[in-house]
Design a protein around this motif. Structure first.
Motif, PDB file in Angstrom:
ATOM      1  N   CYS A   1       0.834  -1.199   0.000  1.00  8.15           N
ATOM      2  CA  CYS A   1       0.000   0.000   0.000  1.00  8.15           C
ATOM      3  C   CYS A   1       0.869   1.250   0.000  1.00  8.15           C
ATOM      4  O   CYS A   1       1.711   1.427   0.888  1.00  8.15           O
ATOM      5  N   GLY A   2       0.633   2.108  -0.973  1.00 12.10           N
ATOM      6  CA  GLY A   2       1.345   3.372  -1.009  1.00 12.10           C
ATOM      7  C   GLY A   2       0.630   4.419  -0.192  1.00 12.10           C
ATOM      8  O   GLY A   2      -0.435   4.182   0.383  1.00 12.10           O
ATOM      9  N   PRO A   3       1.194   5.635  -0.143  1.00 12.92           N
ATOM     10  CA  PRO A   3       0.578   6.732   0.632  1.00 12.92           C
ATOM     11  C   PRO A   3      -0.838   7.050   0.185  1.00 12.92           C
ATOM     12  O   PRO A   3      -1.682   7.414   1.002  1.00 12.92           O
ATOM     13  N   GLY A   4      -1.095   6.923  -1.130  1.00 11.18           N
ATOM     14  CA  GLY A   4      -2.435   7.217  -1.626  1.00 11.18           C
ATOM     15  C   GLY A   4      -3.485   6.284  -1.066  1.00 11.18           C
ATOM     16  O   GLY A   4      -4.610   6.703  -0.764  1.00 11.18           O
ATOM     17  N   VAL A   5      -3.116   5.013  -0.891  1.00 13.52           N
ATOM     18  CA  VAL A   5      -4.053   4.035  -0.331  1.00 13.52           C
ATOM     19  C   VAL A   5      -4.338   4.364   1.128  1.00 13.52           C
ATOM     20  O   VAL A   5      -5.488   4.334   1.580  1.00 13.52           O
ATOM     21  N   TYR A   6      -3.285   4.678   1.876  1.00 16.06           N
ATOM     22  CA  TYR A   6      -3.478   5.049   3.288  1.00 16.06           C
ATOM     23  C   TYR A   6      -4.376   6.269   3.410  1.00 16.06           C
ATOM     24  O   TYR A   6      -5.260   6.328   4.276  1.00 16.06           O
TER      25      TYR A   6
END
Length: 275
Positions: free
Chosen positions: A87-92
């Motif tokens: 999970c990248g920052p966008g997913v978080y």
């Protein structure tokens, strides 16, 4: 096309992502009405994204937060892994936003009145068509698959052996586990006409409760079926559906309250198109 919503940038990438999620990328531009369909989906995507942004802004304004632990718990539940590398920052960020919106919606509707018994009964009477059920039967079966013509003789022999054991009084489940190609998955559960192939329906829907069929054929092979229970066509009793009706009515009330909050936030918002 991007937007500024109360000074917050909503990127065209985000809007296109929602358009894609709604099926916009699968529209064939050569088909009649494609342009209208795309326009409708773009408007729907914009409305959903802008509503989500406004709800999240309302949540933040109300002092609602989502901890890192809550975000990580939701991430693991959604992605099925404890590894943060997937999970990248966008997913978080998306998970956190969704949690904020959920929490705000719950807080906003915390005092929503549950429907009374009279309201549930009135809903049932006014929407009786929703609770009509066709005839249903609970079925178990034994099947020997026939993939090639030369398999028929072997299948016929197996089914005859199964039938002989059933005739001696052996339990259907035990015989099925021994002879069926279903891997022990003997009960088919409750079915209505049209769920199975026509050849199967023609036999099992003529059987009485606890009655067993003779060996019969379908396009898949040879079967022996038994009907465990029958529910005739008719309306589900109020007693059996009143809880689901109450939950549905309460959820509709909550959704209406949230929609009104979004409408009010939209009226007050400063929304600008960014070229």
């Amino acid at each position: 096309m991007a937007y500024l919503v109360n000074g917050e940038l909503v990127s065209d990438e985000l809007l296109f992502g929602e358009f894609h999620h709604l099926g916009g990328s699968s529209i064939d531009p050569s088909q009649p009405g494609a342009e209208h369909e795309a326009r409708v989906l773009r408007q729907m995507a914009e409305q959903r994204i802008l509503s989500a942004v406004l709800l999240r802004q309302l949540a933040v304004g109300a002092g609602i937060t989502a901890s890192d632990e809550e975000v990580d718990t939701r991430r693991r539940a959604q992605w099925g892994t404890s590894s943060a590398s997937v999970c990248g920052p966008g997913v978080y960020l998306a998970i956190r936003d969704n949690l904020l919106i959920e929490k705000y919606s719950q807080w906003l509707t915390r005092h929503e009145m549950r429907p009374s018994r009279e309201e549930v009964e009135r809903y049932y009477e006014q929407h009786r068509v929703e609770f009509h059920q066709p005839e249903r039967i609970e079925v178990a079966h034994i099947i020997c698959n026939i993939d090639r013509p030369e398999d028929r003789a072997v299948a016929q022999s197996k089914m005859q052996q199964a039938e002989m054991e059933l005739n001696t009084g052996k339990p259907f489940q035990k015989v099925a586990e021994k002879y069926s190609d279903c891997g022990g998955k003997v009960p088919l559960g409750w079915i209505t006409r049209g769920v199975m192939v026509e050849e199967f329906d023609e036999v099992v829907f003529t059987l009485k409760r606890n009655e067993r069929s003779e060996i019969f054929s379908s396009r898949f092979g040879l079967h022996i079926a038994t009907v465990l229970n029958i529910k005739p066509a008719g309306y589900e009793p109020l007693q059996e559906v009143k809880l689901s009706i109450a939950k549905r009515m309460l959820e509709e009330r909550r959704q209406k309250t949230v929609r009104l909050a979004v409408d009010e936030a939209t009226r007050r918002a400063v929304i600008e198109v960014v070229a």
